[in-house]
Write a protein that holds these residues in place. Structure first.
Motif, PDB file in Angstrom:
ATOM      1  N   ASN A  63     -61.087 -92.449  13.815  1.00 54.65           N
ATOM      2  CA  ASN A  63     -60.979 -91.066  13.372  1.00 54.65           C
ATOM      3  C   ASN A  63     -61.471 -90.945  11.923  1.00 54.65           C
ATOM      4  O   ASN A  63     -62.275 -90.070  11.585  1.00 54.65           O
ATOM      5  N   HIS A 118     -66.883 -85.281  14.500  1.00 48.26           N
ATOM      6  CA  HIS A 118     -65.894 -84.201  14.667  1.00 48.26           C
ATOM      7  C   HIS A 118     -65.803 -83.285  13.444  1.00 48.26           C
ATOM      8  O   HIS A 118     -65.092 -82.277  13.477  1.00 48.26           O
ATOM      9  N   HIS A 168     -62.618 -79.777  12.586  1.00 48.96           N
ATOM     10  CA  HIS A 168     -62.243 -79.218  11.280  1.00 48.96           C
ATOM     11  C   HIS A 168     -63.034 -77.942  10.954  1.00 48.96           C
ATOM     12  O   HIS A 168     -63.128 -77.564   9.775  1.00 48.96           O
ATOM     13  N   ASP A 182     -56.383 -83.978  12.316  1.00 42.51           N
ATOM     14  CA  ASP A 182     -56.738 -85.333  12.750  1.00 42.51           C
ATOM     15  C   ASP A 182     -55.570 -85.985  13.504  1.00 42.51           C
ATOM     16  O   ASP A 182     -55.752 -86.572  14.568  1.00 42.51           O
TER      17      ASP A 182
HETATM   18 FE   LIG Z   1     -61.070 -85.663  10.546  1.00 40.32          FE
END
Ligand SMILES: [Fe+2]
Ligand code: FES
Length: 398
Positions: free
Chosen positions: A207, A213, A218, A345
């Protein structure tokens, strides 16, 4: 180690597809993130031989300063001795295994709370009460076991393998891109207590490591200025012990807060290019760095079970940043953004762990924006294969 369906030649052969070219590669098998036999294997294959970050050297500036930590269930003690030397040792009392220190502080030595065996700052046993009738008791044979330690960019790394080669020569490529941040002269508050997270350490590592991502999970004003499409991945030496990616930013001096701009002093040695990008650097299996124009976020991941880890989260700043009269308020603005981003996250990490346990979890495929995951596989898989071979050699020789 008891036999597990995961620990077989077929299983390890199947890992080859995770280090194929990224266009063809598959993610690691879900069992690598959930299976307790695999975790036991991983402890031997990875954690018993690799350099593991446990904190910052600046946490033990003065003689007698110490802090404790633990990784893969091993409690360790980091100490500054009277002579100013940094020593790392096990904190396990050599009498009946109580831990001789907890937390952090400054001490003249370590008195085990249980029966008061007393160790000097360098770990030697200096006193053991009422042992005068004990046959052949030799104090000098009992000391807190010392561990190999190395400091890189101010981070304290330990190694459980006394024969491990040094870390720094294999981190040259990473050190080169970190140079303008001048880690030696950074400052920063001591992080609060470690967080505990109910997912596999690799879920957390991937992550931190993931640019794909960025403007998806986000999406929004706190992160959109670091879009996934501006990720760039360098070619790194084969034996590199760490890796990094650059991520271009849509404006100069970008930082994670509601203004999208650095609030604290920008690292003074950053050039034009450096001020228009962030760097995400990783030294598996424990250290992740996010380098923005004014704040370095460091995450020290400490695996403690197949589906759990502890993590220290800290920041490093340009020299003088903490003397800014507005420091606390500006930092609070950064932290407010960081908390929102981290909550997104962690929500995902928790549910990824649930997904990985499912019978329907399978080996996925990668986007080009996941180059760093592929680098991580390139770090992990050879270590897994070498560990499997070592273990085989051992079991065949019995
Ligand atoms: Fe992140
Ligand atoms: S366990 Fe430490 S003195 Fe007994």
């Amino acid at each position: 180690m008891k036999a597990s369906p995961v620990l077989s030649d077929d299983f390890f052969e199947s890992l080859g597809s995770s280090v194929d070219r990224i266009e063809r590669a598959e993610t690691l098998p879900p069992l690598c993130y959930t299976d307790s036999a695999f975790y036991e294997f991983e402890k031997e294959a990875v954690f018993n031989h690799e350099w593991l970050c446990v904190g910052r050297e600046s946490w033990v500036k003065n003689p007698g300063d110490y802090f404790t930590s633990s990784i893969v269930g091993e409690p360790v003690l980091v100490v500054r001795t009277r002579d100013g030397e940094l020593k790392v040792m096990s904190s396990v009392c050599q009498h009946r295994a109580m831990l001789v220190a907890e937390g952090s502080g400054n001490a003249r030595g370590f008195v085990c709370p249980y029966h008061h065996w007393t160790y000097a700052l360098d770990g030697t046993l200096v006193n053991a009460p009422a042992m005068d009738k004990t046959c052949d008791f030799d104090k000098s044979k009992f000391r807190l076991p010392l561990l190999k330690a190395e400091v890189w960019q101010g981070f304290v790394f330990i190694n459980f393998d006394p024969d491990a080669p040094p870390l720094a020569p294999r981190l040259k490529a990473v050190a080169d891109v970190l140079k303008p941040y001048d880690f030696v002269h950074t400052e920063g508050p001591r992080p609060g207590p470690a967080g505990k997270y109910p997912w596999n350490w690799k879920v957390m590592f991937e992550n931190n490591n993931d640019g794909y991502h960025a403007n998806k999970l986000h999406q929004g004003a706190l992160h959109d200025f670091v879009p996934s499409a501006l990720a760039r991945f360098p070619d790194l030496p084969e034996d590199t012990a760490g890796y990094f990616r650059w991520n271009g930013t849509k404006h100069a001096d970008a930082s994670f807060n509601a203004t999208q701009k650095a609030l604290l002093p920008v690292f003074p040695k950053l050039d034009e290019a450096g001020r228009n990008q962030m760097i995400f650097a990783n030294v598996p299996p424990t250290l992740s760095l996010v380098l923005t124009a004014d704040v370095i976020i460091y995450l020290i991941l400490r695996a403690d079970g197949p589906e759990s880890l502890e993590m220290d989260t800290g920041v490093l700043l340009a020299p003088g940043a903490m003397s800014d009269p507005g420091y606390e308020h500006k930092m609070a603005m950064n932290m407010a953004a960081a908390e929102i981003i981290m909550a997104q996250d962690w929500h995902v990490d928790g549910l990824v762990q649930v997904g990985l346990r499912s019978r329907f979890a399978q080996r996925g495929r990668y986007s080009w924006q996941e180059g760093a995951q592929h680098d991580f596989n390139g770090w992990l898989v050879p270590r897994y294969l070498a560990g499997w071979q070592r273990m085989h050699r051992k079991s065949k020789s019995h």
